[in-house]
Design an enzyme around this catalytic site. Structure first.
Site, PDB file in Angstrom:
ATOM      1  CE  LYS A  11      37.568 -26.301  54.204  1.00 57.01           C
ATOM      2  NZ  LYS A  11      36.845 -27.492  54.181  1.00 57.01           N
ATOM      3  CE1 TYR A  51      31.615 -26.190  55.502  1.00 53.52           C
ATOM      4  CE2 TYR A  51      32.815 -26.480  57.797  1.00 53.52           C
ATOM      5  CZ  TYR A  51      32.673 -26.290  56.448  1.00 53.52           C
ATOM      6  OH  TYR A  51      34.128 -26.149  55.603  1.00 53.52           O
ATOM      7  CG  PHE A  59      30.950 -35.454  56.499  1.00 47.85           C
ATOM      8  CD1 PHE A  59      30.774 -34.308  56.249  1.00 47.85           C
ATOM      9  CD2 PHE A  59      30.383 -36.235  55.348  1.00 47.85           C
ATOM     10  CE1 PHE A  59      30.291 -33.577  55.050  1.00 47.85           C
ATOM     11  CE2 PHE A  59      29.576 -35.669  54.088  1.00 47.85           C
ATOM     12  CZ  PHE A  59      29.664 -34.197  54.208  1.00 47.85           C
ATOM     13  NE  ARG A  87      31.415 -24.577  43.494  1.00 45.74           N
ATOM     14  CZ  ARG A  87      31.342 -25.273  44.489  1.00 45.74           C
ATOM     15  NH1 ARG A  87      31.424 -24.434  45.690  1.00 45.74           N
ATOM     16  NH2 ARG A  87      31.030 -26.401  44.607  1.00 45.74           N
ATOM     17  CB  THR A  93      34.647 -31.129  47.146  1.00 46.51           C
ATOM     18  OG1 THR A  93      33.597 -30.274  46.685  1.00 46.51           O
ATOM     19  CG2 THR A  93      34.544 -31.396  48.558  1.00 46.51           C
ATOM     20  NE  ARG A 104      38.385 -27.598  48.020  1.00 42.71           N
ATOM     21  CZ  ARG A 104      36.935 -27.079  47.665  1.00 42.71           C
ATOM     22  NH1 ARG A 104      36.581 -27.542  46.614  1.00 42.71           N
ATOM     23  NH2 ARG A 104      36.256 -26.694  48.717  1.00 42.71           N
ATOM     24  CG  ASN A 114      38.193 -29.316  51.368  1.00 37.10           C
ATOM     25  OD1 ASN A 114      38.491 -28.785  52.117  1.00 37.10           O
ATOM     26  ND2 ASN A 114      37.370 -29.626  50.653  1.00 37.10           N
ATOM     27  CG  HIS A 117      33.950 -23.119  52.374  1.00 37.30           C
ATOM     28  ND1 HIS A 117      32.871 -24.089  52.222  1.00 37.30           N
ATOM     29  CD2 HIS A 117      33.290 -21.796  52.370  1.00 37.30           C
ATOM     30  CE1 HIS A 117      31.891 -23.490  52.138  1.00 37.30           C
ATOM     31  NE2 HIS A 117      31.744 -22.347  52.077  1.00 37.30           N
ATOM     32  CD  GLU A 128      29.203 -20.304  52.548  1.00 38.52           C
ATOM     33  OE1 GLU A 128      28.884 -21.142  52.524  1.00 38.52           O
ATOM     34  OE2 GLU A 128      29.866 -19.818  51.831  1.00 38.52           O
TER      35      GLU A 128
HETATM   36  P1  CMP Z   1      33.716 -27.315  51.991  1.00 39.72           P
HETATM   37  O1  CMP Z   1      33.948 -26.680  50.762  1.00 39.72           O
HETATM   38  O2  CMP Z   1      34.401 -26.582  53.540  1.00 39.72           O
HETATM   39  O3  CMP Z   1      32.443 -27.753  52.272  1.00 39.72           O
HETATM   40  C1  CMP Z   1      31.920 -28.733  53.085  1.00 39.72           C
HETATM   41  C2  CMP Z   1      33.029 -29.626  53.327  1.00 39.72           C
HETATM   42  O4  CMP Z   1      32.445 -30.990  53.694  1.00 39.72           O
HETATM   43  C3  CMP Z   1      33.865 -29.899  52.179  1.00 39.72           C
HETATM   44  O5  CMP Z   1      34.493 -28.838  51.857  1.00 39.72           O
HETATM   45  C4  CMP Z   1      34.557 -31.160  52.668  1.00 39.72           C
HETATM   46  O6  CMP Z   1      35.713 -30.654  53.457  1.00 39.72           O
HETATM   47  C5  CMP Z   1      33.434 -31.546  53.614  1.00 39.72           C
HETATM   48  N1  CMP Z   1      33.178 -32.947  53.098  1.00 39.72           N
HETATM   49  C6  CMP Z   1      32.453 -33.211  51.972  1.00 39.72           C
HETATM   50  N2  CMP Z   1      32.313 -34.577  51.759  1.00 39.72           N
HETATM   51  C7  CMP Z   1      32.790 -35.103  52.651  1.00 39.72           C
HETATM   52  C8  CMP Z   1      32.842 -36.669  53.146  1.00 39.72           C
HETATM   53  N3  CMP Z   1      32.458 -37.533  52.466  1.00 39.72           N
HETATM   54  N4  CMP Z   1      33.572 -36.662  54.258  1.00 39.72           N
HETATM   55  C9  CMP Z   1      34.235 -35.927  55.211  1.00 39.72           C
HETATM   56  N5  CMP Z   1      34.153 -34.588  54.502  1.00 39.72           N
HETATM   57  C10 CMP Z   1      33.581 -34.103  53.643  1.00 39.72           C
END
Ligand code: CMP
Length: 136
Positions: A11, A51, A59, A87, A93, A104, A114, A117, A128
């Protein structure tokens, strides 16, 4: 276990902070073959498509804005059980909940920033990878 491919993103904040090389090194040391890799600036439109599964979440706007903020590194990773293995290497996450030694935990700031992805299932990986590595 079967050889699989998964889709990964380093990211924006990790790239800005100059930590993408450390992440790539850990990817290699964990037995992944990087079969595709590109540095790119994801557009708002592509971010919304990517997304899309989250488009009803509160969000969503922030998510799209963050991933499209500045260049990322996108990768197609291959190894036995690549989807689960990537993963596992990323960790939870939310970086606050991620195990020590995971990407992470090392490079994430909070749930919005985070670090990485990864696809969460074979169908997501196909979608994807198709968006970013149609040539593969
Ligand atoms: P990613 O693996 O990129 O997939 C979806 C993303 O949504 C996840 O990583 C987080 O960065 C983001 N995400 C998930 N839950 C929340 C949340 N509650 N608030 C803000 N961002 C979120």
């Amino acid at each position: 276990m079967a050889v699989e491919r998964t889709f990964a993103i380093i990211k924006p904040h990790v790239v800005v902070d100059g930590n993408s090389g450390d992440v790539i090194s850990l990817i290699e040391r964990n037995g992944f073959d990087i079969v595709g890799m590109r540095k790119m600036h994801i557009s708002q439109e592509l971010a919304q498509q990517f997304y899309n599964v989250h488009n009803q979440k509160p969000f969503f706007g922030e998510l799209v804005g963050n991933i499209a903020a500045s260049p990322v590194i996108v990768m197609a990773l291959e190894r036995d059980g690549a989807i689960g293995a990537w993963r596992d290497l990323m960790g939870a996450t939310n970086p606050d909940a991620a195990a020590i030694g995971t990407l992470r935990a090392m490079f994430g700031k909070n749930i919005s920033f985070n670090a990485t992805h990864g696809s969460d299932a074979p169908e997501t990986a196909s979608y994807e990878l198709g968006l970013f590595f149609a040539d593969l």
